[in-house]
Design a protein around this motif. Structure first.
Motif, PDB file in Angstrom:
ATOM      1  N   UNK A  99      48.427  27.090  17.270  1.00  0.00           N
ATOM      2  CA  UNK A  99      48.389  27.129  15.807  1.00  0.00           C
ATOM      3  C   UNK A  99      49.033  25.876  15.229  1.00  0.00           C
ATOM      4  N   UNK A 100      48.697  25.581  13.984  1.00  0.00           N
ATOM      5  CA  UNK A 100      49.284  24.395  13.343  1.00  0.00           C
ATOM      6  C   UNK A 100      50.802  24.536  13.260  1.00  0.00           C
ATOM      7  N   UNK A 101      51.254  25.735  12.945  1.00  0.00           N
ATOM      8  CA  UNK A 101      52.682  26.039  12.940  1.00  0.00           C
ATOM      9  C   UNK A 101      52.915  27.247  13.837  1.00  0.00           C
ATOM     10  N   UNK A 102      53.195  27.028  15.113  1.00  0.00           N
ATOM     11  CA  UNK A 102      53.431  28.154  16.026  1.00  0.00           C
ATOM     12  C   UNK A 102      54.564  29.042  15.533  1.00  0.00           C
ATOM     13  N   UNK A 103      54.472  30.311  15.838  1.00  0.00           N
ATOM     14  CA  UNK A 103      55.492  31.265  15.435  1.00  0.00           C
ATOM     15  C   UNK A 103      56.532  31.425  16.533  1.00  0.00           C
ATOM     16  N   UNK A 104      57.716  31.821  16.120  1.00  0.00           N
ATOM     17  CA  UNK A 104      58.818  31.975  17.068  1.00  0.00           C
ATOM     18  C   UNK A 104      58.821  33.372  17.675  1.00  0.00           C
ATOM     19  N   UNK A 105      59.115  33.430  18.966  1.00  0.00           N
ATOM     20  CA  UNK A 105      59.379  34.702  19.628  1.00  0.00           C
ATOM     21  C   UNK A 105      60.867  34.987  19.437  1.00  0.00           C
ATOM     22  N   UNK A 106      61.182  35.957  18.605  1.00  0.00           N
ATOM     23  CA  UNK A 106      62.576  36.231  18.245  1.00  0.00           C
ATOM     24  C   UNK A 106      63.431  36.499  19.479  1.00  0.00           C
ATOM     25  N   UNK A 107      62.859  37.109  20.502  1.00  0.00           N
ATOM     26  CA  UNK A 107      63.622  37.455  21.702  1.00  0.00           C
ATOM     27  C   UNK A 107      63.879  36.256  22.608  1.00  0.00           C
ATOM     28  N   UNK A 108      63.222  35.126  22.317  1.00  0.00           N
ATOM     29  CA  UNK A 108      63.358  33.936  23.170  1.00  0.00           C
ATOM     30  C   UNK A 108      63.915  32.722  22.435  1.00  0.00           C
ATOM     31  N   UNK A 109      64.065  32.806  21.126  1.00  0.00           N
ATOM     32  CA  UNK A 109      64.527  31.664  20.342  1.00  0.00           C
ATOM     33  C   UNK A 109      66.053  31.627  20.325  1.00  0.00           C
ATOM     34  N   UNK A 110      66.593  30.461  20.637  1.00  0.00           N
ATOM     35  CA  UNK A 110      68.043  30.298  20.749  1.00  0.00           C
ATOM     36  C   UNK A 110      68.505  29.208  19.794  1.00  0.00           C
ATOM     37  N   UNK A 111      69.604  29.475  19.129  1.00  0.00           N
ATOM     38  CA  UNK A 111      70.173  28.507  18.183  1.00  0.00           C
ATOM     39  C   UNK A 111      70.396  27.162  18.854  1.00  0.00           C
ATOM     40  N   UNK A 152      63.828  22.129  31.668  1.00  0.00           N
ATOM     41  CA  UNK A 152      64.653  23.334  31.674  1.00  0.00           C
ATOM     42  C   UNK A 152      66.114  22.954  31.445  1.00  0.00           C
ATOM     43  N   UNK A 153      66.559  21.941  32.172  1.00  0.00           N
ATOM     44  CA  UNK A 153      67.944  21.465  32.028  1.00  0.00           C
ATOM     45  C   UNK A 153      68.228  21.025  30.602  1.00  0.00           C
ATOM     46  N   UNK A 154      67.327  20.231  30.030  1.00  0.00           N
ATOM     47  CA  UNK A 154      67.525  19.715  28.674  1.00  0.00           C
ATOM     48  C   UNK A 154      67.664  20.854  27.659  1.00  0.00           C
ATOM     49  N   UNK A 155      66.811  21.877  27.793  1.00  0.00           N
ATOM     50  CA  UNK A 155      66.853  23.018  26.885  1.00  0.00           C
ATOM     51  C   UNK A 155      68.154  23.795  27.043  1.00  0.00           C
ATOM     52  N   UNK A 156      68.510  24.135  28.266  1.00  0.00           N
ATOM     53  CA  UNK A 156      69.715  24.925  28.519  1.00  0.00           C
ATOM     54  C   UNK A 156      70.962  24.136  28.128  1.00  0.00           C
ATOM     55  N   UNK A 157      70.979  22.849  28.438  1.00  0.00           N
ATOM     56  CA  UNK A 157      72.120  21.999  28.086  1.00  0.00           C
ATOM     57  C   UNK A 157      72.388  22.047  26.580  1.00  0.00           C
ATOM     58  N   UNK A 158      71.327  21.885  25.777  1.00  0.00           N
ATOM     59  CA  UNK A 158      71.480  21.883  24.324  1.00  0.00           C
ATOM     60  C   UNK A 158      71.937  23.240  23.815  1.00  0.00           C
ATOM     61  N   UNK A 159      71.346  24.314  24.320  1.00  0.00           N
ATOM     62  CA  UNK A 159      71.691  25.654  23.816  1.00  0.00           C
ATOM     63  C   UNK A 159      73.096  26.082  24.247  1.00  0.00           C
TER      64      UNK A 159
END
Length: 375
Positions: A72-84, A130-137
């Motif tokens: 989609x042009x603006x994908x939606x977030x999966x609330x159970x998987x989205x991390x600050x 994976x590392x980059x994502x986990x590192x930031x979160x």
């Protein structure tokens, strides 16, 4: 290690007079101002406001996108998987809103999700992403803890898993291009987390204290401050098997006895090996330099298989390492000469090629086992 890193990893109160008094004053000051410390009320891994903003700005990570909306042009977030995500403090920005801060139990739940569902996933690739994502979160989790001045068991549990994750990454991503993995940034955050964790241990007994005191020694091999810190610990910790082994390895390192260091390294568990591994290539270089002087003779032949066993390497890699240092290899023998030894290494010979010592230790351990400390 630089003085700055030492100062970060080992609090000033460990090595200067009056440190205990300053620590007491700081704690008293925090107690007085505790009424103004914000307390988080966000019960999800990502605040609702940030989730909506990132959806509108198309800033969701692909690990957070709701299945079926990827194109989609603006994908939606999966609330159970989205991390600050981590955000730098900015002028005029309020980072203390209760609705944007996660309480300790939610922060710990977030860390478990990042470890078990992201870092340990067998389907998410490549691991650099994976590392980059986990590192930031994980950085965002620590930011929430700092703002709320969280301490106690939850804080320790978060920091222990963060340290294990960063140690494992330093080994697994060793040799990756700078654009994919910056070992200096990883090291900076690892030292900061270790410093924070060791400070937490001063406030009471914790189950894994011996493990992390040993990891700190091994990672900061050769640091006088690290040794001094451990020598001031209670005997129950200082004389524990992991700490005694780490101290013995540190002594071999300071005495420039690479043969003894590598022999002791075989007794380490996998994560301890990860903490030591950045020192292994210089240690092997020192051993070859030592042998180049001690066995320098036109008629001396040293068995390459015996040298490989001492270095904890395969024979082929031992031959490559020897040639890279200017040492002649002929068939099954090595011919040492102090005049031909060179310090520099060719770029194609990376530390990542020489991980046999750690690969043997990892065996059937999963990423989840490693980061949660299940051995």
């Amino acid at each position: 290690m630089s003085r700055e890193i030492h100062a970060k990893c080992f609090p000033r109160s460990h090595c200067t007079r009056g440190g205990g008094r300053r620590q007491k004053q700081r704690c008293e000051g925090e107690a007085k101002s505790s009424v103004s410390v914000p307390r988080g009320t966000c019960m999800t891994m990502c605040p609702a406001y940030e989730l909506r903003q990132r959806e509108l700005q198309n800033r969701l990570h692909r690990f957070e996108v709701l299945t079926g909306t990827e194109h989609d042009r603006l994908p939606r977030a999966d609330v159970s998987c989205t991390v600050k995500e981590y955000s730098r403090p900015a002028a005029g920005k309020d980072s203390t809103r209760a609705t944007d801060l996660r309480p300790p139990d939610i922060l710990l739940k977030t860390v478990y999700y990042l470890v078990d569902d992201i870092a340990a996933s067998s389907t998410l690739h490549p691991w650099t992403e994976v590392y980059s994502f986990v590192f930031d979160r994980l950085r965002s989790v620590r930011q929430d803890m700092i703002i709320q001045r969280i301490s106690g068991p939850e804080c320790v549990a978060v920091l222990e898993r963060t340290v294990r994750f960063l140690l494992f990454a330093s080994y697994r991503l060793c040799g990756q291009p700078l654009r994919l993995f910056d070992s200096c940034i990883n090291d900076t955050h690892l030292q900061e987390c270790l410093s924070w964790l060791l400070e937490c241990y001063r406030e009471g007994q914790h189950q894994h204290q011996e493990e992390f005191q040993a990891l700190s020694l091994l990672y900061n091999l050769g640091s006088a401050q690290a040794v001094q810190h451990v020598l001031e610990l209670p005997g129950s910790v200082r004389l524990s098997p992991p700490v005694r082994l780490a101290l013995a390895i540190g002594r071999a390192y300071v005495e420039r006895n690479p043969v003894r260091l590598l022999r002791l390294a075989r007794r380490l568990d996998f994560l301890q090996g990860c903490a030591l591994h950045r020192h292994l290539l210089p240690c092997r270089r020192d051993l070859l330099l030592l042998y180049s002087h001690g066995h320098s003779s036109r008629n001396c032949r040293f068995p390459i298989q015996k040298l490989a066993d001492i270095l904890s390497l395969e024979s082929s890699l031992t031959a490559q390492l020897c040639r890279a240092h200017g040492i002649h290899v002929g068939g099954e023998w090595v011919i040492f000469s102090k005049g031909s030894f060179t310090e520099s290494l060719s770029e194609e010979l990376q530390c990542a090629q020489m991980h046999r010592l750690l690969e043997d230790k990892q065996q059937d351990l999963t990423v989840s086992d490693i980061i949660h400390g299940v051995a």
